[in-house]
Write an enzyme that holds these catalytic residues in place. Structure first.
Site, mmCIF file in Angstrom:
data_model
loop_
_atom_site.group_PDB
_atom_site.id
_atom_site.type_symbol
_atom_site.label_atom_id
_atom_site.label_comp_id
_atom_site.label_asym_id
_atom_site.label_seq_id
_atom_site.Cartn_x
_atom_site.Cartn_y
_atom_site.Cartn_z
ATOM 1 N N HIS A 1 9.113 -5.089 3.523
ATOM 2 C CA HIS A 1 8.195 -4.565 2.506
ATOM 3 C C HIS A 1 8.549 -3.153 2.038
ATOM 4 O O HIS A 1 7.895 -2.626 1.148
ATOM 5 C CB HIS A 1 6.757 -4.583 3.003
ATOM 6 C CG HIS A 1 6.478 -3.481 3.994
ATOM 7 N ND1 HIS A 1 6.875 -3.552 5.301
ATOM 8 C CD2 HIS A 1 5.882 -2.276 3.838
ATOM 9 C CE1 HIS A 1 6.506 -2.448 5.918
ATOM 10 N NE2 HIS A 1 5.916 -1.646 5.071
HETATM 11 C C1 UD1 Z 1 1.762 0.728 2.599
HETATM 12 C C2 UD1 Z 1 2.283 2.041 3.214
HETATM 13 C C3 UD1 Z 1 3.444 1.727 4.147
HETATM 14 C C4 UD1 Z 1 3.063 0.668 5.167
HETATM 15 C C5 UD1 Z 1 2.564 -0.557 4.418
HETATM 16 C C6 UD1 Z 1 2.140 -1.677 5.337
HETATM 17 C C7 UD1 Z 1 2.130 4.054 1.802
HETATM 18 C C8 UD1 Z 1 2.902 5.006 0.997
HETATM 19 N N1 UD1 Z 1 2.801 2.951 2.206
HETATM 20 O O1 UD1 Z 1 2.796 0.201 1.781
HETATM 21 O O2 UD1 Z 1 3.808 2.899 4.845
HETATM 22 O O3 UD1 Z 1 4.183 0.346 5.957
HETATM 23 O O4 UD1 Z 1 1.425 -0.163 3.636
HETATM 24 O O5 UD1 Z 1 1.784 -2.804 4.594
HETATM 25 O O6 UD1 Z 1 0.961 4.284 2.081
HETATM 26 N N2 UD1 Z 1 -1.289 -5.254 -2.322
HETATM 27 C C9 UD1 Z 1 -2.039 -6.398 -2.338
HETATM 28 N N3 UD1 Z 1 -3.105 -6.467 -1.481
HETATM 29 C C10 UD1 Z 1 -3.442 -5.466 -0.641
HETATM 30 C C11 UD1 Z 1 -2.670 -4.312 -0.645
HETATM 31 C C12 UD1 Z 1 -1.590 -4.207 -1.489
HETATM 32 O O7 UD1 Z 1 -1.772 -7.332 -3.081
HETATM 33 O O8 UD1 Z 1 -4.421 -5.613 0.127
HETATM 34 C C13 UD1 Z 1 -0.108 -5.173 -3.226
HETATM 35 C C14 UD1 Z 1 -0.388 -4.481 -4.528
HETATM 36 O O9 UD1 Z 1 0.405 -5.088 -5.509
HETATM 37 C C15 UD1 Z 1 0.140 -3.079 -4.286
HETATM 38 C C16 UD1 Z 1 1.316 -3.344 -3.361
HETATM 39 O O10 UD1 Z 1 0.911 -4.441 -2.554
HETATM 40 O O11 UD1 Z 1 0.480 -2.416 -5.457
HETATM 41 C C17 UD1 Z 1 1.693 -2.191 -2.491
HETATM 42 O O12 UD1 Z 1 0.554 -1.712 -1.746
HETATM 43 P P1 UD1 Z 1 0.497 -0.152 -1.304
HETATM 44 O O13 UD1 Z 1 -0.707 0.098 -0.480
HETATM 45 O O14 UD1 Z 1 0.724 0.706 -2.487
HETATM 46 O O15 UD1 Z 1 1.799 0.010 -0.417
HETATM 47 P P2 UD1 Z 1 2.485 -0.915 0.700
HETATM 48 O O16 UD1 Z 1 3.788 -1.383 0.157
HETATM 49 O O17 UD1 Z 1 1.551 -1.953 1.239
#
Ligand code: UD1
Length: 379
Positions: free
Chosen positions: A220
């Site tokens: 991820h």
């Molecule tokens: C975040 C953390 C990362 C951690 C990871 C674990 C930061 C900078 N990054 O990254 O350190 O290792 O979480 O998962 O804080 N999304 C969903 N559902 C959700 C959450 C996210 O669909 O419940 C999708 C959305 O499209 C979103 C993308 O995942 O834009 C990324 O989510 P985000 O929280 O921005 O970062 P992660 O890649 O999950």
């Protein structure tokens, strides 16, 4: 009564919070003193049932007292939104301690608010004591958003709890006073040890029809999944590995978005030796790690969990902020070059994976140590 406010926002935070919740409950049950009031704030950075609620249920964490419901966004907008919504909550509750874990955007956003807040003048403190759990880890790669979050959170925290001995020298080099730093062990491992027996009861292997040895894959990191030039060779490499052994791949939402946008999802789905799954709950995933031949990942926490479970871990990154998992544990820092990945994975599948040892103080009691230090620091 000591009032501690803990912040959780994204999936890896929940396992860390669970250890603190348990240690506070243990203290309250054993103490005749007024005890600790623990207030849990969920920022809503992760919000899907599978990325958030299922962890609270599996880990027995009480529902958050407050949910800021920020959702997804760019780094700037997500961080800013958390800060805007958290400030009034902090002013309303005025806890003695603000406890943050890990390195996600929720961690730095809430730390920054707390460092500048000014409690009402009748309050005994001007602001909360800021406590960072899992401090001092450094990948030395400032292109990682988490590295920026770590450095900033550590620089404005009052008490820093570390998981590895090396963390102290990183913090000292950045000017953090030694007396603020306490080497306590690993709260994520506390939670693993607490739940590993229960995970045995998981029926996830039956649900996913896994009936042979398998390699477990998670990916991820933006550096691996956000661009076609990087993601495509990694997926080609997985298809090669699938010729040697079945692959089980629970797909993170960020990764699924990329795979679909780049037209790479269908081919994985058509491969009969690759089992794709939605993000899994804690106990199901723990069971899958425990029974895997090898874990292939770019996660931080999974490098630690595989070390404790003695399962070889091939990390698809050029650096790690958790070097003890390589020096002492079962982790191989391999990078993203397909030939190197194949070489490492093939050797492990042939039975030549390292056994490793358990790093110092990863003994299941980090949360208790933290709570004891908080009680004496907040007097
Ligand atoms: C975040 C953390 C990362 C951690 C990871 C674990 C930061 C900078 N990054 O990254 O350190 O290792 O979480 O998962 O804080 N999304 C969903 N559902 C959700 C959450 C996210 O669909 O419940 C999708 C959305 O499209 C979103 C993308 O995942 O834009 C990324 O989510 P985000 O929280 O921005 O970062 P992660 O890649 O999950």
């Amino acid at each position: 009564m000591l009032r501690i406010m803990s912040i959780a926002g994204a999936r890896p935070n929940f396992m860390k919070l669970a250890s603190i919740v348990r240690a506070v409950e243990q203290h309250n049950n054993a103490s005749s003193e007024p005890g600790i009031k623990h207030i849990i704030v969920h920022t809503g950075q992760h919000y899907d049932q599978k990325m958030s609620d299922s962890f609270f249920i599996d880990l027995g964490i009480p529902n958050p007292d407050i949910n800021l419901e920020v959702g997804s966004g760019s780094h700037a907008s997500q961080t800013a939104e958390i800060m805007k919504r958290f400030e009034p909550v902090l002013l309303e509750e005025c806890p003695d301690i603000l406890l943050v874990v890990g390195d996600v955007n929720s961690t730095i956003a809430c730390t920054l608010v707390a460092a500048k807040i000014e409690y009402p003048s009748n309050h005994k403190r001007r602001r909360p004591i800021i406590v960072h759990v899992e401090a001092g880890l450094r990948s030395f790669d400032r292109d990682m958003p988490e590295e920026v979050n770590r450095i900033l959170a550590d620089s404005i925290s009052d008490l820093l709890f570390t998981t590895e001995e090396q963390c102290l020298s990183h913090l000292q080099r950045e000017g953090v006073a030694t007396e603020k730093v306490h080497f306590v062990g690993n709260v994520m491992i506390d939670t693993l040890m607490q739940h590993v027996k229960k995970a045995e009861l998981s029926t996830i292997k039956e649900k996913l029809n896994i009936d042979k040895p398998y390699a477990l894959v998670t990916l991820h990191r933006p550096s691996n999944v956000d661009r076609l030039e990087t993601l495509q060779p990694l997926m080609d490499c997985l298809e090669q590995i699938a010729k040697l052994q079945q692959i089980v791949f629970p797909v993170h939402p960020r990764t699924k978005n990329s795979l679909q946008n780049f037209g790479l999802y269908q081919s994985l789905q058509n491969n009969t030796n690759i089992i794709l799954a939605a993000p899994l709950g804690y106990l199901d995933f723990l069971k899958l790690i425990k029974d895997a031949t090898v874990v292939i990942t770019d996660s931080g926490g999974i490098q630690e969990e595989t070390t404790v479970l003695k399962i070889p871990c091939v990390t698809l990154r050029e650096n790690t902020e958790r070097p003890v998992t390589v020096d002492v544990g079962t982790n191989y820092l391999i990078g993203t070059e397909p030939a190197r990945i194949m070489e490492a994975v093939s050797a492990i599948i042939q039975g030549n994976g390292k056994q490793g040892d358990i790093p110092p103080l990863w003994d299941g009691h980090a949360g208790e140590r933290i709570v004891q230090i908080l009680l004496s620091s907040a007097l």
